[in-house]
Design an enzyme around this catalytic site. Structure first.
Site, PDB file in Angstrom:
ATOM      1  N   GLY A  29       0.818  -1.207   0.000  1.00  0.00           N
ATOM      2  CA  GLY A  29       0.000   0.000   0.000  1.00  0.00           C
ATOM      3  C   GLY A  29       0.847   1.250   0.000  1.00  0.00           C
ATOM      4  N   ASN A  30       0.210   2.388   0.192  1.00  0.00           N
ATOM      5  CA  ASN A  30       0.952   3.647   0.251  1.00  0.00           C
ATOM      6  C   ASN A  30       0.317   4.565   1.291  1.00  0.00           C
ATOM      7  OD1 ASN A  30      -1.016   5.540  -1.152  1.00  0.00           O
ATOM      8  ND2 ASN A  30      -0.800   3.925  -2.699  1.00  0.00           N
TER       9      ASN A  30
END
Ligand code: CTP
Ligand code: CA
Length: 233
Positions: free
Chosen positions: A33-34
């Site tokens: 993810g980020n």
């Protein structure tokens, strides 16, 4: 603020805004993810509703944010989910804004069961490119498959040995073919997980405008101010 002080210049317009960060699963419990908070996309959606638009907010993972009253919310996980949702919503839209942080790559293999550790070192994670949703939208419009008179992209850039923030951003605008690119200067704690945001608005016609350091909701107003004149009567 005072909602009745806002212009109703998006009255009757259909707007799609993507927000948040996609999550690309490795197995049923883990993902790549980020750090996108979703704040800028949510601010854009909220401001568009206040200015009269019919809004679809396509949201990947975000921090806890107040819901955008009056917008249709479509929640998605992966970049591929987001591509499908944005594409569907874009068909009859006047404006599409890609404020989401879309993962460039996803794990090539998605394990059906939770990956267990063993006595040996783990295998490397193989990665596969995700589709470029923004570039595909521009292509779909050229092919007459969607209306979307105005397509807006975002770019979070740092300077590096290949060029400064603006040079990278100008190249990205050309590469993507969108009508407007919102450029955030990142690094040194800017933009990610902070309230304020600063940068430039670059137009396909070559015009460039600095956007002063301001709240994400102020920045949203500036972005809509730049989009409205690009929508034909
Ligand atoms: N974007 C997208 N689909 C992707 C990646 C990005 O639609 N797979 C969109 C983002 O929502 C954003 C714009 O493209 O509006 C620019 O994203 P960015 O990550 O800055 O651009 P990239 O082309 O992925 O280039 P980079 O190598 O700098 O990450
Ligand atoms: Ca990227």
């Amino acid at each position: 603020g005072r909602p009745d002080a806002l212009p109703r210049d998006l009255d009757g317009r259909r707007v799609v805004v993507s927000a948040g960060g996609t999550r690309e699963p490795l197995d049923p419990v883990r993902y790549l993810g980020n750090r996108s908070s979703g704040k800028q996309g949510y601010a854009l959606a909220r401001t568009a509703v206040q200015r009269g638009a019919q809004v679809t907010l396509v949201a990947a993972a975000t921090i806890a944010l107040p819901e955008v009253a009056g917008a249709e919310l479509v929640t998605v996980g992966t970049a591929q989910d987001m591509r499908a949702a944005v594409r569907q919503a874009a068909v009859g839209a006047d404006v599409v804004v890609m404020a989401a942080a879309v993962a460039d790559f996803r794990p090539t293999d998605r394990a059906e069961y939770k990956i267990k550790k063993t006595d040996r070192e783990p295998d490397p994670i193989g990665l596969t490119r995700n589709p470029d949703i923004l570039a595909e939208l521009v292509q779909a419009r050229a092919d007459g498959q969607i209306g979307a008179q105005v397509i807006v992209g975002f770019a979070a850039e740092t300077g590096d040995s290949a060029g400064d923030v603006l040079e990278h951003a100008r190249a990205k605008l050309k590469r993507k073919g969108c009508d407007l690119l919102v450029v955030n200067a990142v690094g040194e704690g800017k933009a990610f997980e902070v309230e304020d945001n600063s940068g430039w608005l670059l137009s396909a016609d070559g015009s460039e405008r600095a956007v002063a350091l301001s709240s994400k909701s102020h920045m949203a107003s500036d972005i809509w101010d730049a989009v409205v004149p690009l929508i034909q009567a």
